[in-house]
Design a protein around this motif. Structure first.
Motif, mmCIF file in Angstrom:
data_model
loop_
_atom_site.group_PDB
_atom_site.id
_atom_site.type_symbol
_atom_site.label_atom_id
_atom_site.label_comp_id
_atom_site.label_asym_id
_atom_site.label_seq_id
_atom_site.Cartn_x
_atom_site.Cartn_y
_atom_site.Cartn_z
ATOM 1 N N THR A 81 -3.288 5.091 9.551
ATOM 2 C CA THR A 81 -4.134 6.075 8.848
ATOM 3 C C THR A 81 -4.297 7.311 9.695
ATOM 4 O O THR A 81 -3.986 7.348 10.883
ATOM 5 C CB THR A 81 -5.525 5.460 8.557
ATOM 6 O OG1 THR A 81 -6.186 5.167 9.799
ATOM 7 C CG2 THR A 81 -5.409 4.205 7.723
ATOM 8 N N LYS A 113 -6.955 8.416 5.202
ATOM 9 C CA LYS A 113 -5.877 8.212 4.256
ATOM 10 C C LYS A 113 -4.763 7.379 4.922
ATOM 11 O O LYS A 113 -4.487 7.529 6.112
ATOM 12 C CB LYS A 113 -5.269 9.549 3.814
ATOM 13 C CG LYS A 113 -6.228 10.445 3.046
ATOM 14 C CD LYS A 113 -6.409 9.968 1.616
ATOM 15 C CE LYS A 113 -7.269 10.945 0.813
ATOM 16 N NZ LYS A 113 -7.464 10.488 -0.577
ATOM 17 N N VAL A 114 -4.121 6.547 4.131
ATOM 18 C CA VAL A 114 -2.990 5.762 4.615
ATOM 19 C C VAL A 114 -1.765 6.676 4.722
ATOM 20 O O VAL A 114 -1.393 7.348 3.765
ATOM 21 C CB VAL A 114 -2.688 4.587 3.658
ATOM 22 C CG1 VAL A 114 -1.411 3.865 4.093
ATOM 23 C CG2 VAL A 114 -3.848 3.618 3.618
ATOM 24 N N VAL A 137 -1.251 -1.116 8.059
ATOM 25 C CA VAL A 137 -1.075 0.307 7.723
ATOM 26 C C VAL A 137 -1.425 1.179 8.899
ATOM 27 O O VAL A 137 -2.048 0.725 9.876
ATOM 28 C CB VAL A 137 -1.950 0.711 6.505
ATOM 29 C CG1 VAL A 137 -1.581 -0.110 5.279
ATOM 30 C CG2 VAL A 137 -3.440 0.546 6.820
ATOM 31 N N ASP A 150 -5.861 -1.640 9.736
ATOM 32 C CA ASP A 150 -5.465 -0.325 10.238
ATOM 33 C C ASP A 150 -5.039 -0.453 11.696
ATOM 34 O O ASP A 150 -5.867 -0.693 12.575
ATOM 35 C CB ASP A 150 -6.624 0.670 10.102
ATOM 36 C CG ASP A 150 -6.216 2.062 10.560
ATOM 37 O OD1 ASP A 150 -5.004 2.291 10.754
ATOM 38 O OD2 ASP A 150 -7.106 2.909 10.714
ATOM 39 N N GLN A 191 -7.249 -4.187 4.047
ATOM 40 C CA GLN A 191 -6.137 -3.634 4.811
ATOM 41 C C GLN A 191 -6.444 -3.714 6.307
ATOM 42 O O GLN A 191 -7.620 -3.718 6.700
ATOM 43 C CB GLN A 191 -5.872 -2.166 4.416
ATOM 44 C CG GLN A 191 -5.492 -1.997 2.947
ATOM 45 C CD GLN A 191 -5.500 -0.534 2.518
ATOM 46 O OE1 GLN A 191 -5.656 0.358 3.347
ATOM 47 N NE2 GLN A 191 -5.355 -0.310 1.221
ATOM 48 N N CYS A 215 2.763 2.341 5.339
ATOM 49 C CA CYS A 215 2.582 0.886 5.224
ATOM 50 C C CYS A 215 3.588 0.244 6.173
ATOM 51 O O CYS A 215 4.779 0.216 5.909
ATOM 52 C CB CYS A 215 2.794 0.402 3.794
ATOM 53 S SG CYS A 215 2.592 -1.377 3.619
ATOM 54 N N PHE A 274 -7.980 4.445 2.689
ATOM 55 C CA PHE A 274 -7.961 3.227 3.473
ATOM 56 C C PHE A 274 -9.073 2.280 3.002
ATOM 57 O O PHE A 274 -10.215 2.672 2.789
ATOM 58 C CB PHE A 274 -8.148 3.560 4.962
ATOM 59 C CG PHE A 274 -8.354 2.349 5.836
ATOM 60 C CD1 PHE A 274 -7.343 1.414 5.974
ATOM 61 C CD2 PHE A 274 -9.556 2.154 6.494
ATOM 62 C CE1 PHE A 274 -7.528 0.301 6.779
ATOM 63 C CE2 PHE A 274 -9.741 1.053 7.297
ATOM 64 C CZ PHE A 274 -8.733 0.119 7.447
ATOM 65 N N VAL A 300 0.870 -1.186 0.000
ATOM 66 C CA VAL A 300 0.000 0.000 0.000
ATOM 67 C C VAL A 300 0.899 1.226 0.000
ATOM 68 O O VAL A 300 1.881 1.285 0.747
ATOM 69 C CB VAL A 300 -0.928 0.023 1.235
ATOM 70 C CG1 VAL A 300 -1.855 1.241 1.168
ATOM 71 C CG2 VAL A 300 -1.732 -1.257 1.324
#
Length: 441
Positions: free
Chosen positions: A440, A405-406, A438, A397, A395, A409, A390, A384
């Motif tokens: 965020t 938003k990411v 990830v 988190d 994924q 990674c 996201f 990612v």
């Protein structure tokens, strides 16, 4: 190793700072001792002057009293009738008193001479006249009394200052003892670090020797492959030449049939040799790739051992650290990769960025080696990029947000690859096994 060099630099800097501090403390001690000696010398000089002045004043008072007694004695001798013998004795006693007064005056004159030499700004004759003046002597006595009071106060203040300096000196000596103790501890720590450094350098030398051996083997294999390629080219050229001869011979019939058959037999032998060559070429090529993978694995293993001890302890039962062979064998398993993914998910806050990158490299390397078991790659990494939206389904988190938003990674995911119609097609994940981790915002 770089880490070792940094430790040595820090130790050298601390040693220089400790030596500079010791020098400054020794200089301060010498200054304190010089100041103390100067105060003692000044005090002794002042005492000598005051003793001499006291003796001078006492002598002047005694002369004054003896003079009064002598005058009284003369008056009494003139008014009374005395026998000749008594008169003679009185005259002798009077002479003795005068001689004693004269000697004391000589002592005073001697002191005035020495005092005038000690303090050259004093006029000797004026000072002698003033010492003979009773009124001036009275004032001098009162002034000296006040001076003695003032000087005593100054001496007491100096004593207090010396006491404070001695207290400060004791504090500094205690600090020096503490610093010396710390220096000894640091020197012992330096010895241990030096021993550890020597051991690490020895291990690095051994590893470098093994790497050099592998590099030499790799070069030899590359030379063999070059030779085989040259032989293959020669065989292909020879084959093409034979085929050209066959085409020409086919134009000739009759007598050339036998020759054609012979050439066909030769072609079959050439084909067999070419087939054997291709097999040998493929084996050498696989062996070369294996050596390349082995060198890469060796570098990854060295990076793995340099990770933080606490993280290595978490991974010890997953990626075995005992030796290089155990590390390689334990990594060729999807279950091991799953365990690495699980540990990163739990411990990601406690893993440095450098160690996370090392684990990513290990994860990617072993997944690639597992794919080599199959004719076509079966598994692929799921990555990612920062800034992407996201995806809650594909994924994980670690920030525990439901959207956003990411920003980073943390770790790869992986999954099954979709079968390709064309080998050059892009890899596409058909089904995810482990989602990427990830953060965020």
């Amino acid at each position: 190793m770089p880490g070792g060099m940094d430790t040595t630099d820090r130790i050298d800097n601390r040693n220089i700072e400790d030596r500079n501090l010791k020098k400054r403390i020794e200089l301060l001690e010498r200054n304190l001792e010089d100041t103390k000696n100067d105060l003692i010398d000044a005090k002794n000089t002042f005492k000598k002057i005051m003793n001499d002045l006291t003796k001078l004043i006492d002598s002047r008072i005694q002369i004054y009293m003896d003079t009064l007694n002598s005058n009284n004695f003369n008056e009494k001798s003139e008014t009374e009738s005395v026998e000749p013998k008594k008169i003679e004795n009185n005259q002798v006693e009077k002479k003795d008193i005068k001689e004693e007064i004269k000697e004391k005056k000589l002592d005073i004159s001697k002191f005035i001479e020495e005092f005038s030499q000690e303090f050259d700004f004093i006029n000797k004759d004026e000072f002698n006249d003033e010492m003979e003046n009773d009124e001036i002597m009275g004032k001098i006595i009162e002034l000296i009394k006040r001076m003695l009071g003032i000087k005593d106060n100054e001496i007491n203040e100096k004593k207090k200052e010396i006491a404070k300096l001695n207290t400060k000196k004791d504090e500094l000596e205690n600090n020096i003892k503490t610093l010396n103790s710390n220096i000894i501890k640091k020197e012992n720590q330096n010895k241990l670090l030096e021993e550890e450094k020597v051991g690490l350098e020895r291990n690095i030398a051994n590893l470098n020797h093994k790497v050099n051996e592998l590099e030499t083997s790799k070069n030899e294999l590359e030379d063999d492959i070059k030779n085989l390629k040259t032989e293959k080219t020669n065989l292909n050229n020879d084959l093409e030449s034979k085929k050209e001869e066959i085409r020409k011979l086919k134009l000739d019939k009759g007598d050339l049939t036998d020759k054609n058959s012979k050439l066909n037999e030769e072609n079959k032998e050439k084909d067999k040799k070419l087939e054997q060559f291709m097999k040998l070429f493929e084996e050498k090529e696989k062996e070369l790739k294996s050596v390349g993978d082995l060198l890469e694995a060796r570098k990854i293993y060295d990076k793995y051992l340099s990770m933080e001890t606490r993280i290595l302890s978490k991974l010890d039962n997953v990626l075995i650290q005992r030796d290089f062979e155990s590390f390689i064998s334990s990594g060729y398993s999807l279950s091991s990769l799953d365990n690495v993914w699980d540990i990163v998910k739990i411990e990601y806050k406690n893993i440095s960025n450098e160690d996370k990158e090392t684990l990513k490299e290990i994860f990617s390397f072993f997944l690639n080696q597992i794919n080599k078991r199959f004719k076509e790659a079966k598994y692929g990494l799921v990555q990612v990029e920062a800034g992407e939206d996201f995806d809650a389904i594909n994924q994980v988190d670690l920030s525990q947000n439901s959207k956003g938003k990411v920003t980073e990674c943390i770790f790869y995911g992986y999954g099954f690859l979709k079968e390709k119609e064309n080998p050059n097609d892009e890899d596409i994940i058909a089904r995810i096994i482990k989602n990427p981790l990830v953060l965020t915002v």
